[in-house]
Write a protein that holds these residues in place. Structure first.
Motif, PDB file in Angstrom:
ATOM      1  N   PRO A  22       0.829  -1.207   0.000  1.00  0.00           N
ATOM      2  CA  PRO A  22       0.000   0.000   0.000  1.00  0.00           C
ATOM      3  C   PRO A  22       0.865   1.259   0.000  1.00  0.00           C
ATOM      4  CG  PRO A  22       0.137  -0.884   2.220  1.00  0.00           C
ATOM      5  CD  PRO A  22       0.918  -1.824   1.338  1.00  0.00           C
ATOM      6  N   THR A  23       0.451   2.255  -0.753  1.00  0.00           N
ATOM      7  CA  THR A  23       1.215   3.499  -0.827  1.00  0.00           C
ATOM      8  C   THR A  23       0.350   4.610  -1.400  1.00  0.00           C
ATOM      9  OG1 THR A  23       3.220   4.541  -1.740  1.00  0.00           O
ATOM     10  CG2 THR A  23       2.108   2.921  -3.127  1.00  0.00           C
ATOM     11  N   CYS A  24       0.723   5.851  -1.107  1.00  0.00           N
ATOM     12  CA  CYS A  24       0.017   7.008  -1.674  1.00  0.00           C
ATOM     13  C   CYS A  24       0.611   7.436  -3.004  1.00  0.00           C
ATOM     14  CB  CYS A  24       0.068   8.179  -0.696  1.00  0.00           C
ATOM     15  SG  CYS A  24      -0.852   7.883   0.821  1.00  0.00           S
ATOM     16  N   SER A  25       1.810   6.945  -3.323  1.00  0.00           N
ATOM     17  CA  SER A  25       2.448   7.298  -4.587  1.00  0.00           C
ATOM     18  C   SER A  25       3.367   6.160  -5.000  1.00  0.00           C
ATOM     19  CB  SER A  25       3.252   8.597  -4.457  1.00  0.00           C
ATOM     20  OG  SER A  25       4.298   8.424  -3.508  1.00  0.00           O
ATOM     21  N   TYR A  26       3.605   6.051  -6.314  1.00  0.00           N
ATOM     22  CA  TYR A  26       4.452   4.971  -6.806  1.00  0.00           C
ATOM     23  C   TYR A  26       5.379   5.505  -7.883  1.00  0.00           C
ATOM     24  CZ  TYR A  26       5.951   0.700  -9.134  1.00  0.00           C
ATOM     25  OH  TYR A  26       6.711  -0.296  -9.715  1.00  0.00           O
ATOM     26  N   TYR A  27       6.676   5.436  -7.607  1.00  0.00           N
ATOM     27  CA  TYR A  27       7.702   5.842  -8.571  1.00  0.00           C
ATOM     28  C   TYR A  27       8.011   4.646  -9.461  1.00  0.00           C
ATOM     29  CZ  TYR A  27      12.358   7.129 -10.317  1.00  0.00           C
ATOM     30  OH  TYR A  27      13.447   7.375 -11.119  1.00  0.00           O
ATOM     31  N   ASN A  28       7.401   4.649 -10.643  1.00  0.00           N
ATOM     32  CA  ASN A  28       7.503   3.519 -11.568  1.00  0.00           C
ATOM     33  C   ASN A  28       8.664   3.732 -12.533  1.00  0.00           C
ATOM     34  OD1 ASN A  28       7.180   1.401 -13.308  1.00  0.00           O
ATOM     35  ND2 ASN A  28       5.084   1.904 -13.915  1.00  0.00           N
ATOM     36  N   THR A  29       9.783   3.084 -12.257  1.00  0.00           N
ATOM     37  CA  THR A  29      10.983   3.269 -13.081  1.00  0.00           C
ATOM     38  C   THR A  29      10.828   2.664 -14.466  1.00  0.00           C
ATOM     39  OG1 THR A  29      11.958   1.257 -12.133  1.00  0.00           O
ATOM     40  CG2 THR A  29      12.489   3.354 -11.069  1.00  0.00           C
ATOM     41  N   TYR A  30       9.799   1.835 -14.668  1.00  0.00           N
ATOM     42  CA  TYR A  30       9.591   1.215 -15.979  1.00  0.00           C
ATOM     43  C   TYR A  30       8.696   2.050 -16.887  1.00  0.00           C
ATOM     44  CZ  TYR A  30      11.413  -2.862 -13.489  1.00  0.00           C
ATOM     45  OH  TYR A  30      12.196  -3.711 -12.749  1.00  0.00           O
ATOM     46  N   SER A  31       8.094   3.108 -16.342  1.00  0.00           N
ATOM     47  CA  SER A  31       7.157   3.916 -17.117  1.00  0.00           C
ATOM     48  C   SER A  31       7.895   4.792 -18.127  1.00  0.00           C
ATOM     49  CB  SER A  31       6.337   4.803 -16.164  1.00  0.00           C
ATOM     50  OG  SER A  31       5.660   5.808 -16.881  1.00  0.00           O
TER      51      SER A  31
END
Length: 451
Positions: free
Chosen positions: A349-358
């Motif tokens: 669970p998280t309020c934000s997600y740093y997606n390095t694959y995006s």
């Protein structure tokens, strides 16, 4: 406005503490360079001259400059006397100014914007993300005037809000420090501005001031939301709570609250200990239902020990279906544990997600490097991305809904930090309710479940 000009503006801003300027960049597009492209071919594509392209990208004048695949360059509009290319750029120009044409906003930023300590450096990066959002919105026809004031922890908030132009703002981002909230919130209310408080504060000002948008969620608020959605989504699982013997852990509040909710819903669970024998450990798992493992700590050493114990268990009992449910801190360990997270079908669970694959995140960070000649700081969340998402969400919301904007429409286009606001109190402002489960799937993919 070239990258060099932007960098100089930021440098002057950091020296002076205050800067006010309008977003008046003059590009029709930002072009990502493809393999084997040439300056001549790009100019022909957009109907501009090589002189115009080089003027918009001063780095092209440097000795030895060459186009590199993946880099970004600014595409200016053709000069008025470049009549032969006007027809080619009409569509791009109308696209750039059509969506939010005639939408004009004044934005205030009241944050510690300096290079003295970590707070200042992080807020400068957040501010840079806001500027990049405003620049993208300008390309869509919006006019944005920015009034940014350096307000450190010992700064005079009253002096900040007395700066020229602040009383005319439609929206203000800040402050960072709790003691500055009330005077800034009162100022925003008295001048008809909306106030976005982006980060952690104490107090409940959002409960009684209707112009406040509180982005940060307290641990209690987030825990309660996660517990509710966990119990709904995993009601058919057998829950296994593992006591990791971590006396420093603050996760007991979550596991205790979760156990209470499970008991209310008659969802079965068992409790075991990390130091239990393999035989006793195995008895805590169901062979007829999928199992969901929860630790009462977020620390990496205990996580790794649990994974090792699960590896032993599943090698002896391959018939067991085991998933894990973690904590936001686990995202910091993901680059070391991705394969194990996927093996155990992990939800975080998280309020934000740093997606390095995006690809969109990669493009944003490349553009950030071009603008500021520096790397984004290695934090979770990334502050530049946070600023960008906040800027896009609130300015687009104002453009589309005007004074009636409440933030109730969830943001589906966020690069890192989706937002969705609900009323904090009947007569108060708004609280961000958005969070997600980052799901590491067994097929080695990563997806998100947004709430």
């Amino acid at each position: 406005m070239s990258r060099l000009t932007k960098y100089i503006l930021l440098f002057l801003f950091l020296l002076s503490g205050t800067i006010t300027f309008a977003q008046t960049t003059n590009w029709q597009d930002i072009h990502k360079i493809k393999r084997k492209e040439t300056i001549y071919g790009i100019c022909k594509q957009y109907g501009i001259t090589e002189e115009e392209l080089v003027k918009a990208n001063p780095e092209m004048k440097q000795p030895g400059y060459e186009l590199r695949k993946g880099d970004y360059i600014y595409i200016p509009y053709p000069s008025k006397n470049n009549q032969q290319t006007v027809a080619k750029t009409t569509n791009n120009a109308s696209k750039a100014t059509g969506l939010y044409s005639n939408k004009s906003f004044k934005v205030g930023i009241v944050l510690p914007l300096h290079n003295v300590d970590g707070d200042g450096k992080r807020m400068v990066e957040y501010y840079r993300g806001l500027l990049m959002a405003f620049d993208d919105l300008k390309k869509q026809g919006m006019s944005i005037e920015v009034n940014a004031v350096n307000t450190p922890i010992d700064g005079d908030i009253y002096q900040s809000i007395s700066q020229k132009g602040m009383s005319k703002c439609d929206i203000i981002f800040g402050p960072l420090y709790s003691k500055q909230v009330k005077p800034l919130a009162d100022f925003a209310y008295n001048n008809g501005a909306k106030l976005v408080i982006p980060f952690s504060i104490t107090g409940n000002d959002a409960a009684y001031n209707p112009i406040i948008y509180q982005v940060y969620q307290s641990p209690e608020y987030l825990n309660n939301s996660v517990i509710k959605h966990f119990a709904y989504r995993f009601s058919n699982y057998h829950i296994v709570v593992i006591d990791c013997n971590d006396k420093t852990s603050d996760k007991g509040t979550f596991t205790f609250g979760l156990r209470s909710e499970l008991e209310k819903r008659n969802i079965p669970y068992s409790i075991t200990n990390l130091n239990s024998s393999n035989e006793m450990f195995a008895k805590s798992f169901s062979s007829t239902k999928p199992n969901m493992v929860i630790l009462n700590t977020g620390r990496s050493p205990e996580l790794n020990q649990v994974i090792a114990k699960l590896d032993v268990l599943t090698s002896s009992h391959p018939e067991l279906a085991i998933s894990m449910f973690g904590y936001t801190e686990w995202l910091m360990y993901a680059k070391y544990n991705t394969s194990k997270f996927c093996k155990y079908d992990t939800f975080i669970p998280t309020c934000s997600y740093y997606n390095t694959y995006s690809s969109k995140v990669k493009a944003f960070e490349n553009e950030y490097r071009r603008w500021f000649s520096s790397e984004p700081m290695d934090y979770i969340p990334r502050f530049a991305l946070t600023g960008y998402d906040h800027g896009m969400f609130f300015l687009r919301g104002l453009a589309e809904h005007g004074k009636n904007f409440t933030g109730a429409t969830a943001d589906k286009d966020a690069l890192q930090t989706p937002l969705h606001f609900i009323k904090a109190d009947t007569n108060g402002g708004y609280q961000n309710s958005s969070f997600m489960f980052v799901h590491y799937n067994r097929n080695n993919t990563i997806s998100t479940i947004n709430f």
